[in-house]
Design an enzyme around this catalytic site. Sequence first.
Site, PDB file in Angstrom:
ATOM      1  N   TYR A  28       0.835  -1.203   0.000  1.00 53.14           N
ATOM      2  CA  TYR A  28       0.000   0.000   0.000  1.00 53.14           C
ATOM      3  C   TYR A  28       0.873   1.258   0.000  1.00 53.14           C
ATOM      4  O   TYR A  28       2.108   1.186   0.080  1.00 53.14           O
ATOM      5  CB  TYR A  28      -0.933  -0.006   1.202  1.00 53.14           C
ATOM      6  CG  TYR A  28      -2.081  -0.979   1.072  1.00 53.14           C
ATOM      7  CD1 TYR A  28      -3.238  -0.631   0.383  1.00 53.14           C
ATOM      8  CD2 TYR A  28      -2.011  -2.248   1.635  1.00 53.14           C
ATOM      9  CE1 TYR A  28      -4.295  -1.517   0.257  1.00 53.14           C
ATOM     10  CE2 TYR A  28      -3.058  -3.142   1.525  1.00 53.14           C
ATOM     11  CZ  TYR A  28      -4.200  -2.773   0.838  1.00 53.14           C
ATOM     12  OH  TYR A  28      -5.245  -3.658   0.715  1.00 53.14           O
ATOM     13  N   HIS A  29       0.227   2.405  -0.054  1.00 49.62           N
ATOM     14  CA  HIS A  29       0.930   3.680  -0.161  1.00 49.62           C
ATOM     15  C   HIS A  29       1.756   3.986   1.100  1.00 49.62           C
ATOM     16  O   HIS A  29       1.452   3.536   2.194  1.00 49.62           O
ATOM     17  CB  HIS A  29      -0.064   4.818  -0.404  1.00 49.62           C
ATOM     18  CG  HIS A  29      -1.207   4.829   0.561  1.00 49.62           C
ATOM     19  ND1 HIS A  29      -2.248   3.922   0.494  1.00 49.62           N
ATOM     20  CD2 HIS A  29      -1.473   5.614   1.626  1.00 49.62           C
ATOM     21  CE1 HIS A  29      -3.111   4.158   1.476  1.00 49.62           C
ATOM     22  NE2 HIS A  29      -2.648   5.178   2.174  1.00 49.62           N
TER      23      HIS A  29
END
Length: 217
Positions: A99-100
């Site tokens: 994920y980011h």
Amino acid sequence: MEVIDLARTIRSRDPARPSWPEAILCYAGLHAVLWHRLAHRLWRLGLRGLARFASHLCRFLTGIEIHPGATIGRRLFIDHGMGVVIGETAEIGDDVLIYHGVTLGGLSGQPGKRHPTIGNEVAIGAGAQVLGPITVGHGARIGANAVVTKDVPPNCTVVGIPAKPPAGSICIDPTVGYGITHPEDDPVGEQLSAMRSELAALRARVAELERQPETTR
């Protein structure tokens, strides 16, 4: 063809269920992996200046920084992606979900292996920092904002700072990417449950008062 494999992975793993054109044209993670393939090939050919330039263009276009020396397996899915940093000696297996805001970084400025090795089918939650020449075993889960500086066994979930298993449990829920493990480990869920119970008690009390005659109120 790798772009098809990446798009298929996005369509199967992203709850938004994008169309094929969306998956190919609108996902920075897919573009970052393709740019990295070019940069990594140039790096291995000894064209390190060109490799770094391709990596720089990738960061400019996608917000994802992958050193051209990093080794990445098949079907890597970088969801959202902004702020992801992957160091030079990092190694990533197949079918990994990142994920980011994730960093696969080092703890030492010395040359040699200084970045993590990530096994197959690992999920790394938003904002997690995985640091040093450690190994994250196959199927492991790293919760959001965790800081990992020690090896993670296969199929184990770790959360927090420093990262460790939540109450010794193992999580198989893919939503661990956002830091959610078992419901009993979810403080937000606990608060919502308490608020629902209090609201139900208040409604019952109001209904009871409304049933009472006017003179007894």
